[in-house]
Design an enzyme around this catalytic site. Structure first.
Site, PDB file in Angstrom:
ATOM      1  N   ILE A 196       0.833  -1.196   0.000  1.00 36.29           N
ATOM      2  CA  ILE A 196       0.000   0.000   0.000  1.00 36.29           C
ATOM      3  C   ILE A 196       0.869   1.248   0.000  1.00 36.29           C
ATOM      4  CG2 ILE A 196      -1.658   1.329   1.363  1.00 36.29           C
ATOM      5  CD1 ILE A 196      -2.889  -1.294   2.287  1.00 36.29           C
ATOM      6  N   ASN A 231       3.180  -4.128  13.936  1.00 35.89           N
ATOM      7  CA  ASN A 231       1.812  -3.605  13.891  1.00 35.89           C
ATOM      8  C   ASN A 231       1.339  -2.971  15.192  1.00 35.89           C
ATOM      9  OD1 ASN A 231       1.664  -4.605  11.264  1.00 35.89           O
ATOM     10  ND2 ASN A 231       0.816  -6.570  11.943  1.00 35.89           N
ATOM     11  N   TYR A 236      -2.216 -11.743  13.376  1.00 31.90           N
ATOM     12  CA  TYR A 236      -2.264 -10.583  12.488  1.00 31.90           C
ATOM     13  C   TYR A 236      -3.390  -9.634  12.899  1.00 31.90           C
ATOM     14  CZ  TYR A 236      -3.039  -7.661   8.429  1.00 31.90           C
ATOM     15  OH  TYR A 236      -3.230  -6.569   7.606  1.00 31.90           O
ATOM     16  N   LYS A 287      -2.981  -5.884  14.581  1.00 30.26           N
ATOM     17  CA  LYS A 287      -3.495  -4.694  13.907  1.00 30.26           C
ATOM     18  C   LYS A 287      -4.512  -3.955  14.784  1.00 30.26           C
ATOM     19  CE  LYS A 287      -2.858  -3.261  10.378  1.00 30.26           C
ATOM     20  NZ  LYS A 287      -1.880  -2.221   9.930  1.00 30.26           N
TER      21      LYS A 287
END
Length: 318
Positions: free
Chosen positions: A12, A81, A131, A135
């Site tokens: 991104i 993260n 994950y 996040k």
């Protein structure tokens, strides 16, 4: 407007950098671990004090955080993260003129949701696996920081530059090998899950819109439509010209549409599920009303175009 971009080397981040650098109203400085960065700094290892000194030198009005990890050990994911986000927030608080923060979150923070309905930002997050948990921890740090901050909770990103380890990155590579070696099938994982696919270039536009807006809090970034992963995979197959079957390993899930079953056969490509770590979430569709109302943003790129660009990159790779 002075902008400090973090994580420009990621999937991104690269597209966000491209979008921001085209804007003559923005003065962009890139901070990251790679040699190409204007400022070399490791968010997961550096201290908030050191980062605050860089912030004072650049004096950005907006910090955009695209840094993070999608794959890796739980330790790697937490450092990238969560810990890195804490460093960013604390550094901004310590700086002489605290900047606005735009942070990239993930739809994986939501976890399982009722099948068939869009997910609004008010949904209680219940992530599955390291994950999503890491996040969500990053998002919560941003929201609790007291900063002028927006978290863009991005859904399932597709389009050019897709990581080789992603579903479509590996599928495209498997199709290329099958065509080159004249194999007659490609084996797939279970693709019965529904996902909200959004093009990475549209995500970059959303980041730019958030940077210049006054919107705060969590904002979903997605297409607003759920597509079965199998249907998306079939689109990529048609674009590639491969005429053999995709043999799918079907597992039972509670979905509104019965997954198609094929006869098992020899594997051509060991492909990953639609999300890192095989996230067992059968349905994901963004409620994107907040993005439209507060950012004036909506997705424009058709899924066919996103997948076609993935194939074009793969087919032209030497």
């Amino acid at each position: 407007m002075r902008v400090l971009l973090l994580g420009s080397g990621g999937y991104i981040g690269r597209r966000v950098a491209d979008r921001l650098l085209l804007d003559r109203d923005l003065q962009v400085t890139v901070l990251g671990r790679r040699d190409a960065a204007d400022i070399r700094f490791d968010l997961a290892a550096g201290s908030p004090g050191a980062l605050a000194r860089f912030l004072d030198a650049v004096a950005p009005q907006v910090v955009i955080n695209c840094a993070g990890a999608t794959y890796g050990t739980p330790r790697t994911l937490v450092r990238a993260n969560s810990l890195a986000v804490a460093t960013v927030c604390e550094a901004i608080r310590r700086s002489r003129e605290p900047a606005r923060l735009v942070h990239i979150g993930s739809a994986a923070e939501y976890g399982p949701v009722p099948v068939g309905t869009p997910i609004p930002e008010s949904t209680e997050p219940r992530p599955i696996g390291p994950y999503g948990v890491s996040k969500l921890a990053g998002t919560e740090l941003v929201l609790a920081s007291g900063l002028d901050a927006a978290v863009l909770r991005v859904f399932d990103v597709v389009g050019p530059g897709t990581p080789a380890a992603s579903l479509f990155g590996r599928l495209a590579e498997g199709l290329r090998r099958a065509l080159e070696q004249q194999e007659n099938l490609v084996r797939m994982p279970d693709l019965s899950a529904f996902r909200d696919f959004v093009d990475v270039r549209d995500v970059a536009r959303a980041v730019r819109a958030a940077a210049v807006s006054a919107a705060t809090g969590v904002i979903n970034i997605g297409s607003g439509h759920a597509v079965r992963a199998r249907e998306a995979a079939d689109l990529l197959v048609r674009v590639s010209g491969f005429d053999g079957p995709l043999v799918e390993e079907v597992r039972p899930v509670a979905l509104p549409v019965q997954a198609a079953g094929e006869t098992p056969a020899r594997s051509m490509a060991n492909l990953t599920p639609p999300h890192p770590a095989g996230e067992p979430v059968p349905w994901r569709q963004a409620d994107v009303r907040t993005a439209r109302e507060r950012l004036g943003w909506r997705a424009h790129t058709p899924l066919e175009e996103s997948l076609g660009d993935i194939w074009l990159e793969t087919a032209c790779r030497v």
